[in-house]
Design a protein around this motif. Sequence first.
Motif, PDB file in Angstrom:
ATOM      1  N   ASP A  78       0.841  -1.202   0.000  1.00 41.41           N
ATOM      2  CA  ASP A  78       0.000   0.000   0.000  1.00 41.41           C
ATOM      3  C   ASP A  78       0.880   1.258   0.000  1.00 41.41           C
ATOM      4  O   ASP A  78       0.593   2.237  -0.707  1.00 41.41           O
ATOM      5  CB  ASP A  78      -0.923   0.014   1.218  1.00 41.41           C
ATOM      6  N   GLU A  79       1.934   1.219   0.774  1.00 38.69           N
ATOM      7  CA  GLU A  79       2.845   2.362   0.816  1.00 38.69           C
ATOM      8  C   GLU A  79       3.610   2.519  -0.491  1.00 38.69           C
ATOM      9  O   GLU A  79       3.920   3.645  -0.914  1.00 38.69           O
ATOM     10  CB  GLU A  79       3.809   2.204   1.992  1.00 38.69           C
ATOM     11  N   LEU A  80       3.908   1.407  -1.148  1.00 37.79           N
ATOM     12  CA  LEU A  80       4.576   1.469  -2.445  1.00 37.79           C
ATOM     13  C   LEU A  80       3.683   2.162  -3.465  1.00 37.79           C
ATOM     14  O   LEU A  80       4.129   3.013  -4.239  1.00 37.79           O
ATOM     15  CB  LEU A  80       4.921   0.054  -2.916  1.00 37.79           C
ATOM     16  N   ARG A  81       2.398   1.806  -3.464  1.00 35.08           N
ATOM     17  CA  ARG A  81       1.449   2.448  -4.387  1.00 35.08           C
ATOM     18  C   ARG A  81       1.343   3.948  -4.111  1.00 35.08           C
ATOM     19  O   ARG A  81       1.101   4.737  -5.023  1.00 35.08           O
ATOM     20  CB  ARG A  81       0.074   1.790  -4.260  1.00 35.08           C
ATOM     21  N   ALA A  82       1.493   4.316  -2.845  1.00 36.52           N
ATOM     22  CA  ALA A  82       1.395   5.722  -2.473  1.00 36.52           C
ATOM     23  C   ALA A  82       2.693   6.484  -2.704  1.00 36.52           C
ATOM     24  O   ALA A  82       2.749   7.693  -2.461  1.00 36.52           O
ATOM     25  CB  ALA A  82       0.986   5.844  -1.004  1.00 36.52           C
ATOM     26  N   GLY A  83       3.732   5.791  -3.163  1.00 37.60           N
ATOM     27  CA  GLY A  83       4.980   6.464  -3.499  1.00 37.60           C
ATOM     28  C   GLY A  83       5.978   6.555  -2.366  1.00 37.60           C
ATOM     29  O   GLY A  83       6.969   7.286  -2.481  1.00 37.60           O
ATOM     30  N   ARG A  84       5.789   5.831  -1.270  1.00 38.80           N
ATOM     31  CA  ARG A  84       6.724   5.929  -0.140  1.00 38.80           C
ATOM     32  C   ARG A  84       7.962   5.065  -0.336  1.00 38.80           C
ATOM     33  O   ARG A  84       8.976   5.282   0.338  1.00 38.80           O
ATOM     34  CB  ARG A  84       6.020   5.526   1.160  1.00 38.80           C
ATOM     35  N   HIS A  85       7.886   4.068  -1.179  1.00 41.11           N
ATOM     36  CA  HIS A  85       9.017   3.194  -1.438  1.00 41.11           C
ATOM     37  C   HIS A  85       9.255   3.098  -2.944  1.00 41.11           C
ATOM     38  O   HIS A  85       8.347   3.315  -3.746  1.00 41.11           O
ATOM     39  CB  HIS A  85       8.772   1.790  -0.880  1.00 41.11           C
ATOM     40  N   ASP A  86      10.493   2.758  -3.302  1.00 33.80           N
ATOM     41  CA  ASP A  86      10.821   2.468  -4.699  1.00 33.80           C
ATOM     42  C   ASP A  86      10.713   0.979  -4.988  1.00 33.80           C
ATOM     43  O   ASP A  86      10.260   0.575  -6.058  1.00 33.80           O
ATOM     44  CB  ASP A  86      12.243   2.928  -5.015  1.00 33.80           C
ATOM     45  N   LEU A  87      11.152   0.167  -4.036  1.00 31.79           N
ATOM     46  CA  LEU A  87      11.172  -1.288  -4.196  1.00 31.79           C
ATOM     47  C   LEU A  87      10.698  -1.935  -2.900  1.00 31.79           C
ATOM     48  O   LEU A  87      11.012  -1.453  -1.801  1.00 31.79           O
ATOM     49  CB  LEU A  87      12.594  -1.789  -4.506  1.00 31.79           C
ATOM     50  N   VAL A  88       9.970  -3.030  -3.029  1.00 28.98           N
ATOM     51  CA  VAL A  88       9.526  -3.791  -1.864  1.00 28.98           C
ATOM     52  C   VAL A  88       9.805  -5.267  -2.108  1.00 28.98           C
ATOM     53  O   VAL A  88       9.470  -5.809  -3.174  1.00 28.98           O
ATOM     54  CB  VAL A  88       8.022  -3.582  -1.587  1.00 28.98           C
ATOM     55  N   ILE A  89      10.425  -5.917  -1.136  1.00 30.86           N
ATOM     56  CA  ILE A  89      10.525  -7.375  -1.142  1.00 30.86           C
ATOM     57  C   ILE A  89       9.262  -7.895  -0.479  1.00 30.86           C
ATOM     58  O   ILE A  89       9.016  -7.638   0.701  1.00 30.86           O
ATOM     59  CB  ILE A  89      11.781  -7.854  -0.400  1.00 30.86           C
ATOM     60  N   ALA A  90       8.439  -8.594  -1.249  1.00 26.14           N
ATOM     61  CA  ALA A  90       7.126  -9.030  -0.785  1.00 26.14           C
ATOM     62  C   ALA A  90       7.095 -10.539  -0.630  1.00 26.14           C
ATOM     63  O   ALA A  90       7.742 -11.271  -1.392  1.00 26.14           O
ATOM     64  CB  ALA A  90       6.035  -8.583  -1.768  1.00 26.14           C
ATOM     65  N   THR A  91       6.321 -11.002   0.334  1.00 26.48           N
ATOM     66  CA  THR A  91       6.200 -12.441   0.566  1.00 26.48           C
ATOM     67  C   THR A  91       5.131 -13.076  -0.312  1.00 26.48           C
ATOM     68  O   THR A  91       4.916 -14.284  -0.247  1.00 26.48           O
ATOM     69  CB  THR A  91       5.876 -12.718   2.037  1.00 26.48           C
ATOM     70  N   ALA A  92       4.438 -12.277  -1.129  1.00 25.83           N
ATOM     71  CA  ALA A  92       3.435 -12.787  -2.061  1.00 25.83           C
ATOM     72  C   ALA A  92       3.381 -11.861  -3.260  1.00 25.83           C
ATOM     73  O   ALA A  92       3.697 -10.667  -3.151  1.00 25.83           O
ATOM     74  CB  ALA A  92       2.057 -12.879  -1.391  1.00 25.83           C
ATOM     75  N   ARG A  93       2.980 -12.388  -4.403  1.00 26.80           N
ATOM     76  CA  ARG A  93       2.868 -11.553  -5.603  1.00 26.80           C
ATOM     77  C   ARG A  93       1.698 -10.584  -5.436  1.00 26.80           C
ATOM     78  O   ARG A  93       0.596 -10.984  -5.067  1.00 26.80           O
ATOM     79  CB  ARG A  93       2.630 -12.427  -6.839  1.00 26.80           C
ATOM     80  N   PRO A  94       1.916  -9.306  -5.703  1.00 22.59           N
ATOM     81  CA  PRO A  94       0.810  -8.345  -5.559  1.00 22.59           C
ATOM     82  C   PRO A  94      -0.263  -8.573  -6.609  1.00 22.59           C
ATOM     83  O   PRO A  94       0.014  -9.028  -7.720  1.00 22.59           O
ATOM     84  CB  PRO A  94       1.498  -6.987  -5.761  1.00 22.59           C
ATOM     85  N   ARG A  95      -1.485  -8.261  -6.248  1.00 23.46           N
ATOM     86  CA  ARG A  95      -2.605  -8.416  -7.168  1.00 23.46           C
ATOM     87  C   ARG A  95      -2.737  -7.186  -8.057  1.00 23.46           C
ATOM     88  O   ARG A  95      -2.320  -6.098  -7.705  1.00 23.46           O
ATOM     89  CB  ARG A  95      -3.903  -8.632  -6.387  1.00 23.46           C
ATOM     90  N   GLY A  96      -3.353  -7.388  -9.200  1.00 19.71           N
ATOM     91  CA  GLY A  96      -3.620  -6.278 -10.097  1.00 19.71           C
ATOM     92  C   GLY A  96      -2.455  -5.978 -11.018  1.00 19.71           C
ATOM     93  O   GLY A  96      -1.406  -6.613 -10.980  1.00 19.71           O
ATOM     94  N   ARG A  97      -2.674  -4.962 -11.874  1.00 23.73           N
ATOM     95  CA  ARG A  97      -1.692  -4.607 -12.890  1.00 23.73           C
ATOM     96  C   ARG A  97      -0.834  -3.408 -12.508  1.00 23.73           C
ATOM     97  O   ARG A  97       0.069  -3.030 -13.253  1.00 23.73           O
ATOM     98  CB  ARG A  97      -2.406  -4.264 -14.211  1.00 23.73           C
ATOM     99  N   SER A  98      -1.134  -2.760 -11.392  1.00 28.34           N
ATOM    100  CA  SER A  98      -0.491  -1.482 -11.107  1.00 28.34           C
ATOM    101  C   SER A  98       0.937  -1.616 -10.608  1.00 28.34           C
ATOM    102  O   SER A  98       1.683  -0.636 -10.608  1.00 28.34           O
ATOM    103  CB  SER A  98      -1.312  -0.691 -10.089  1.00 28.34           C
ATOM    104  N   LEU A  99       1.358  -2.804 -10.177  1.00 31.83           N
ATOM    105  CA  LEU A  99       2.701  -3.006  -9.659  1.00 31.83           C
ATOM    106  C   LEU A  99       3.421  -4.069 -10.482  1.00 31.83           C
ATOM    107  O   LEU A  99       2.844  -5.073 -10.879  1.00 31.83           O
ATOM    108  CB  LEU A  99       2.664  -3.437  -8.188  1.00 31.83           C
ATOM    109  N   SER A 100       4.705  -3.834 -10.707  1.00 30.77           N
ATOM    110  CA  SER A 100       5.530  -4.771 -11.461  1.00 30.77           C
ATOM    111  C   SER A 100       6.297  -5.648 -10.476  1.00 30.77           C
ATOM    112  O   SER A 100       6.966  -5.140  -9.577  1.00 30.77           O
ATOM    113  CB  SER A 100       6.502  -3.994 -12.355  1.00 30.77           C
ATOM    114  N   ALA A 101       6.195  -6.968 -10.612  1.00 27.29           N
ATOM    115  CA  ALA A 101       6.834  -7.889  -9.674  1.00 27.29           C
ATOM    116  C   ALA A 101       7.596  -8.978 -10.419  1.00 27.29           C
ATOM    117  O   ALA A 101       7.127  -9.489 -11.432  1.00 27.29           O
ATOM    118  CB  ALA A 101       5.787  -8.529  -8.757  1.00 27.29           C
TER     119      ALA A 101
END
Length: 345
Positions: A178-201
Motif C-alpha cells: 500500500d505504501e509502495l502504491r502511495a509512493g513511499r518506497h521504490d522497491l519492496v521485497i514481498a512475501t506474495a505476488r501483488p494483485r492487479g496490474r499497477s505493480l511490477s513484480a
Amino acid sequence: MGDRDSDGSAGIAPKAAPDGPTAPDGPTAPDGPDAAVVAQSAAGGPLDLNLLRTFLAVYRSGSFTAAARLLGLSQPTVTTQIRALERQVDRELFERLPRGAAPAPYADALAARVVEPLDALAAVTGHGGPLDGAPAEPVHLAGPAEMLCHCALPALAPLVEKGVRLRVSTGLTDRLLDELRAGRHDLVIATARPRGRSLSAVPLADEEFVLVAAPSWAERIGGAARIAADGPGVLLGVPLVTYADDLPIARRYWRHVFGKRLTCDPSVTVPDLRGVLSAVVAGAGFSVLPRYLCRDALAAGALVLLHDPEDAPINTGFLVQRPGSADNPHVALVRDQLVRSARGW
C-alpha cells in the motif's frame, strides 16, 4: 519516483466508445497490438498526455493526494485534470471515497491500455529524472526485516560504497505494498505476488522452511529418525517457539508435510524470526524457520534438522517496483543487484 507533469500531448487514449448512451460496464478490451498504444476519446480526438499521466498516478496510488505528491502538483490541479479526462472519455474514472479513490471499471480498461506506452515513453525521454550533475535520490527499499538484514543489505553493500544511498523500512507485505502504491518506497521485497496490474513484480527467491531444534532437544526426542518413524506427535511436550500466536509458519509446515493441523499453544512468540532463531539455538524449544536464516547454525551444529521431507514447503518472495518509479537510476542498480544476488540466498 513517480510520473511527473510535462508539456505536450499524444494520441494515447481509450478505444472509441460506441454511439448512444454510455455502456454501464465500460468498453471491452481492444483488439490487436495497436489498440494498446493508440486509442481515442469518446469524441474521436486524441487524449492529452498530461491528463493520462495524472490518471495513471491516481490509479496506481489509489489517492488524489498521493498522486499530487508523486507528480509535484497540487491536489486541486490533480482533481481538475481527472475531471477534464472524465469529460473527454465521457466516463467516470474513480469513485471518490472518504480515504482515497477506487477505480471504476472503465479505469481498469484505460490503465491496461496506457500503462506500457506511458512507462516506455518515460524511460526513453528520462521524463522527470534527476537534473544533469545532480546526485541521485536515495533508494527507498522495504521488506521483511529478516530477509533485508540477513540477505539484502549484505548484497547491497558494494553499491553503497559506490555512492548509492539507501533508506530501508521493514514491515508486513500488505502494508508495504500500500505504501509502495502511495509512493513511499521504490522497491519492496514481498512475501506474495501483488494483485492487479499497477505493480511490477519479479520472482526473487524461494524460502524453504525447515523444522529445527537445539541438539539437546533433538537428542531427548530421538532426532529426525524418531519423527520420521512415529510422526510429529513425538514433539508433544517440547516448547514451540514461533513468530506469532496463530503459528503462521509452523501451521503451514504441519499441513504441507504431515497433512495434519497443528494445535498447540506456543511457549515463546517473537515478532522477528531472528529472535526465534536465537531462542531455539539457546535451547528454548523447536521451531520452523527459513533455511537461509538458520543455514549457518545448522552447519555449525548449533541447530539440528528434525525432519527432512522430500517436498519441503517453500514460499516465493517477489521484488516489487511501482512502474514509472525508475526516474532515479540507482533504483535500477539496486533492483538488478538484488535479483543477481538472490540466486544464492
